[in-house]
Write a protein that holds these residues in place. Structure first.
Motif, PDB file in Angstrom:
ATOM      1  N   TYR A  11      21.907   0.320 -13.264  1.00 17.25           N
ATOM      2  CA  TYR A  11      23.151  -0.021 -13.936  1.00 17.25           C
ATOM      3  C   TYR A  11      23.753   1.175 -14.668  1.00 17.25           C
ATOM      4  CZ  TYR A  11      22.733  -4.913 -12.750  1.00 17.25           C
ATOM      5  OH  TYR A  11      22.670  -6.101 -12.055  1.00 17.25           O
ATOM      6  N   GLY A  12      22.980   2.283 -14.724  1.00 17.46           N
ATOM      7  CA  GLY A  12      23.581   3.522 -15.181  1.00 17.46           C
ATOM      8  C   GLY A  12      24.715   3.936 -14.260  1.00 17.46           C
ATOM      9  N   GLY A  13      24.603   3.547 -12.986  1.00 13.91           N
ATOM     10  CA  GLY A  13      25.711   3.783 -12.065  1.00 13.91           C
ATOM     11  C   GLY A  13      26.951   3.033 -12.498  1.00 13.91           C
ATOM     12  N   GLN A  14      26.747   1.833 -13.049  1.00  9.98           N
ATOM     13  CA  GLN A  14      27.871   1.061 -13.592  1.00  9.98           C
ATOM     14  C   GLN A  14      28.497   1.796 -14.768  1.00  9.98           C
ATOM     15  OE1 GLN A  14      27.010  -3.069 -14.561  1.00  9.98           O
ATOM     16  NE2 GLN A  14      28.460  -3.048 -16.238  1.00  9.98           N
ATOM     17  N   ALA A  15      27.639   2.372 -15.625  1.00 11.41           N
ATOM     18  CA  ALA A  15      28.159   3.097 -16.789  1.00 11.41           C
ATOM     19  C   ALA A  15      28.932   4.336 -16.363  1.00 11.41           C
ATOM     20  CB  ALA A  15      27.005   3.484 -17.709  1.00 11.41           C
TER      21      ALA A  15
ATOM     22  N   GLY B  98       0.775  -1.208   0.000  1.00 11.37           N
ATOM     23  CA  GLY B  98       0.000   0.000   0.000  1.00 11.37           C
ATOM     24  C   GLY B  98       0.817   1.273   0.000  1.00 11.37           C
ATOM     25  N   ARG B  99       1.996   1.266  -0.512  1.00 12.55           N
ATOM     26  CA  ARG B  99       2.830   2.456  -0.581  1.00 12.55           C
ATOM     27  C   ARG B  99       3.314   2.623  -2.014  1.00 12.55           C
ATOM     28  NH1 ARG B  99       7.844   0.750  -1.394  1.00 12.55           N
ATOM     29  NH2 ARG B  99       8.509  -1.235  -0.520  1.00 12.55           N
ATOM     30  N   PRO B 100       3.747   3.855  -2.380  1.00 10.14           N
ATOM     31  CA  PRO B 100       4.206   4.064  -3.748  1.00 10.14           C
ATOM     32  C   PRO B 100       5.304   3.083  -4.109  1.00 10.14           C
ATOM     33  CG  PRO B 100       3.979   6.162  -2.604  1.00 10.14           C
ATOM     34  CD  PRO B 100       3.802   5.076  -1.575  1.00 10.14           C
ATOM     35  N   ALA B 101       5.114   2.377  -5.232  1.00 11.69           N
ATOM     36  CA  ALA B 101       6.117   1.404  -5.652  1.00 11.69           C
ATOM     37  C   ALA B 101       7.219   2.063  -6.455  1.00 11.69           C
ATOM     38  CB  ALA B 101       5.465   0.287  -6.459  1.00 11.69           C
ATOM     39  N   ALA B 102       6.858   3.125  -7.212  1.00  8.69           N
ATOM     40  CA  ALA B 102       7.848   3.782  -8.053  1.00  8.69           C
ATOM     41  C   ALA B 102       8.649   4.785  -7.230  1.00  8.69           C
ATOM     42  CB  ALA B 102       7.171   4.458  -9.237  1.00  8.69           C
ATOM     43  N   ALA B 103       9.491   4.287  -6.358  1.00 11.22           N
ATOM     44  CA  ALA B 103      10.317   5.126  -5.483  1.00 11.22           C
ATOM     45  C   ALA B 103      11.627   5.430  -6.191  1.00 11.22           C
ATOM     46  CB  ALA B 103      10.557   4.410  -4.151  1.00 11.22           C
ATOM     47  N   TRP B 104      11.577   6.369  -7.140  1.00 11.88           N
ATOM     48  CA  TRP B 104      12.724   6.612  -8.003  1.00 11.88           C
ATOM     49  C   TRP B 104      13.900   7.235  -7.256  1.00 11.88           C
ATOM     50  CZ3 TRP B 104      12.738   3.842 -12.095  1.00 11.88           C
ATOM     51  CH2 TRP B 104      11.535   3.500 -12.725  1.00 11.88           C
ATOM     52  N   GLY B 105      13.633   7.978  -6.180  1.00 12.11           N
ATOM     53  CA  GLY B 105      14.738   8.519  -5.386  1.00 12.11           C
ATOM     54  C   GLY B 105      15.584   7.416  -4.787  1.00 12.11           C
ATOM     55  N   ALA B 106      14.907   6.373  -4.307  1.00  8.16           N
ATOM     56  CA  ALA B 106      15.625   5.228  -3.755  1.00  8.16           C
ATOM     57  C   ALA B 106      16.391   4.491  -4.849  1.00  8.16           C
ATOM     58  CB  ALA B 106      14.650   4.285  -3.063  1.00  8.16           C
ATOM     59  N   VAL B 107      15.794   4.400  -6.046  1.00 14.63           N
ATOM     60  CA  VAL B 107      16.491   3.756  -7.164  1.00 14.63           C
ATOM     61  C   VAL B 107      17.754   4.531  -7.516  1.00 14.63           C
ATOM     62  CG1 VAL B 107      16.306   3.089  -9.593  1.00 14.63           C
ATOM     63  CG2 VAL B 107      14.353   2.766  -8.069  1.00 14.63           C
ATOM     64  N   LEU B 108      17.678   5.862  -7.516  1.00 14.98           N
ATOM     65  CA  LEU B 108      18.852   6.689  -7.803  1.00 14.98           C
ATOM     66  C   LEU B 108      19.926   6.516  -6.735  1.00 14.98           C
ATOM     67  CD1 LEU B 108      17.135   9.978  -9.047  1.00 14.98           C
ATOM     68  CD2 LEU B 108      18.592   8.453 -10.397  1.00 14.98           C
TER      69      LEU B 108
ATOM     70  N   MET C 241      20.458   3.805  -5.066  1.00  9.96           N
ATOM     71  CA  MET C 241      21.077   2.516  -5.367  1.00  9.96           C
ATOM     72  C   MET C 241      21.992   2.619  -6.581  1.00  9.96           C
ATOM     73  SD  MET C 241      17.915  -0.098  -4.584  1.00  9.96           S
ATOM     74  CE  MET C 241      18.889  -1.573  -4.902  1.00  9.96           C
ATOM     75  N   ALA C 242      21.620   3.476  -7.548  1.00 14.24           N
ATOM     76  CA  ALA C 242      22.472   3.669  -8.721  1.00 14.24           C
ATOM     77  C   ALA C 242      23.811   4.262  -8.328  1.00 14.24           C
ATOM     78  CB  ALA C 242      21.771   4.570  -9.737  1.00 14.24           C
ATOM     79  N   LEU C 243      23.806   5.227  -7.393  1.00 12.22           N
ATOM     80  CA  LEU C 243      25.069   5.791  -6.927  1.00 12.22           C
ATOM     81  C   LEU C 243      25.884   4.742  -6.191  1.00 12.22           C
ATOM     82  CD1 LEU C 243      27.004   8.129  -6.480  1.00 12.22           C
ATOM     83  CD2 LEU C 243      25.657   8.786  -4.462  1.00 12.22           C
ATOM     84  N   CYS C 244      25.215   3.897  -5.420  1.00 14.24           N
ATOM     85  CA  CYS C 244      25.922   2.825  -4.716  1.00 14.24           C
ATOM     86  C   CYS C 244      26.564   1.865  -5.710  1.00 14.24           C
ATOM     87  CB  CYS C 244      24.956   2.081  -3.792  1.00 14.24           C
ATOM     88  SG  CYS C 244      25.775   0.996  -2.599  1.00 14.24           S
ATOM     89  N   VAL C 245      25.850   1.557  -6.796  1.00 12.36           N
ATOM     90  CA  VAL C 245      26.415   0.701  -7.843  1.00 12.36           C
ATOM     91  C   VAL C 245      27.664   1.347  -8.428  1.00 12.36           C
ATOM     92  CG1 VAL C 245      26.022  -0.178 -10.176  1.00 12.36           C
ATOM     93  CG2 VAL C 245      24.280  -0.481  -8.420  1.00 12.36           C
ATOM     94  N   ALA C 246      27.595   2.649  -8.698  1.00  8.08           N
ATOM     95  CA  ALA C 246      28.748   3.355  -9.251  1.00  8.08           C
ATOM     96  C   ALA C 246      29.960   3.239  -8.329  1.00  8.08           C
ATOM     97  CB  ALA C 246      28.405   4.824  -9.487  1.00  8.08           C
ATOM     98  N   MET C 247      29.715   3.384  -7.039  1.00  9.87           N
ATOM     99  CA  MET C 247      30.827   3.304  -6.083  1.00  9.87           C
ATOM    100  C   MET C 247      31.347   1.872  -5.934  1.00  9.87           C
ATOM    101  SD  MET C 247      31.599   6.320  -5.092  1.00  9.87           S
ATOM    102  CE  MET C 247      31.360   6.653  -6.853  1.00  9.87           C
TER     103      MET C 247
END
Length: 394
Positions: free
Chosen positions: A147-151, A10-20, A22-28
């Motif tokens: 995976y943009g963080g990977q790029a 029952g909460r917003p699934a499209a949590a794009w801030g959290a995805v971003l 995680m993307a920074l974490c992937v980059a690191m």
């Protein structure tokens, strides 16, 4: 963007801030794990080791990542997955400090071992967490964003590492990553929603997945694909120095080109892989092996090397999205168990690729290392075939 809610939470699934975040974490993670690739020569000289030995800084992190990826979902038990990801990021911060301050080779390996735990733990949960942050239809886009963080890391970490390693020394490069990871840690705390565990995980789920022929075949194919990639990539700098004749400036430009091409692969993977994934599964191994073979034949030319590295870089970032999309669709009933097995398989292939490449380099030549990469890719392509045997039966 309209909020999409999940039926269960029952909460917003499209949590794009959290995805971003995680993307920074992937980059690191990518920057930290593969920084020794761009600093292999100076690190070897500074630690009084051979280049083949120093290349094992990648393999030791892979070894511990394998163990962590298999154990994290069971050891974490019913812990909120948000706090598990926060703990993994904090461990990455500690690892970077240890590596940057390491007085000897043993301390370097300890820091890399801690990084391996972080890599395995984060990646084992990453896709399952994404499946809870966005609706199923947005998964290819979310994976491409993460995976943009990977790029980003591939585009900038290697050339920046090479440049500043020559200017300030290899230790300074690792110190530069520390404040960025600290900011990422704070971002996790702010952006990630509560992610309570969905039941207790145990090894029976993993064993059950391995009993599925299509998943087992896909797991081996993914291992061969990544093993081929990192047999070559771990020892790219020695090749460019010895065969292409690249100095630090040319090396940095070639690595920047390779990484920037990764953005093209990320962009394409988020848009084109929305239908059947089967036809795409053999693409990474096929294209990357062709590029490696091209480097063997024409790599003495800087222009040719740059062209093949650009194609290789674009395909490398697409490979992650292709295989993780396959996983999310093929084993959507056991995402954490599947994530653990996929990460363990990938890290095992990175470890074996680094070990195999190092042995071939130290005992034969850099050409033998690249030839070994091509051979592994050929086996992967044969195993995948048309890709249909890797899909979940109807």
């Amino acid at each position: 963007m309209a909020a999409v809610t999940t039926m269960n939470e029952g909460r917003p699934a499209a949590a794009w801030g959290a995805v971003l975040s995680m993307a920074l974490c992937v980059a690191m993670l990518i920057a930290s794990e593969f920084m020794p690739v761009s600093l292999l020569t100076p690190m070897a000289a500074g630690l009084n080791a051979t280049e083949g030995q120093t290349g094992q800084a990648t393999s030791v992190s892979g070894l511990f990542a394998i163990a962590a990826s298999i154990l994290v979902t069971t050891v974490a038990g019913r812990l909120d997955r948000k706090w598990v990801l926060v703990a993994m990021t904090a461990l990455m911060l500690l690892s970077l400090v240890l590596v940057a301050a390491s007085p000897n080779f043993a301390m370097l390996m300890l820091g890399r071992a801690l990084l391996g735990i972080c890599i395995g733990g984060f990646w084992a949960l990453a896709t399952a967490v994404l499946m809870r942050l966005v609706p199923a239809a947005d998964m290819p886009r979310a994976l491409a964003l993460m995976y943009g963080g990977q790029a980003i890391a591939a585009a900038f970490a290697a050339p920046i590492g090479s440049y500043f390693g020559g200017l300030l020394g290899w230790r300074a490069v690792f110190w530069m990553l520390v404040p960025i990871v600290a900011v990422n840690l704070a971002w996790h705390l702010i952006s990630l929603p509560a992610l309570p565990a969905r039941g207790r995980q145990d090894f029976r789920g993993m064993i059950g997945l391995l009993a599925r022929p299509h998943f087992r075949r896909g797991l081996v194919a993914a291992m061969l694909s990544w093993g081929s990639a990192f047999t070559m990539f771990t020892y790219l700098r020695p090749f460019l120095e010895q065969v292409t004749g690249a100095d630090v400036a040319v090396l940095s430009m070639l690595l920047l080109l390779l990484g920037c091409a990764g953005f093209a692969g990320t962009w394409a993977s988020g848009r084109f892989f929305t239908g059947s994934i089967a036809p795409w599964l053999r693409l990474p191994a096929l294209v990357m092996a062709g590029c490696t073979l091209g480097l063997l034949l024409l790599g003495s030319s800087v222009v040719a090397a740059g062209m093949f590295l650009a194609i290789w870089g674009a395909t490398n970032t697409a490979m992650s999205v292709i295989w993780m999309t396959w996983m999310s669709r093929t084993v959507d009933d056991e995402p954490e168990a599947a994530g653990s097995l996929m990460v363990a398989a990938i890290q095992a292939s990175i470890l074996l690729g680094a070990v195999l490449g190092g042995i071939l380099l130290d005992t034969l030549s850099i050409a033998a290392t690249f030839a070994g990469s091509v051979a592994l890719a050929a086996v992967a392509v044969l195993l995948i075939g048309g890709g249909r045997s890797l899909l979940k039966p109807n």
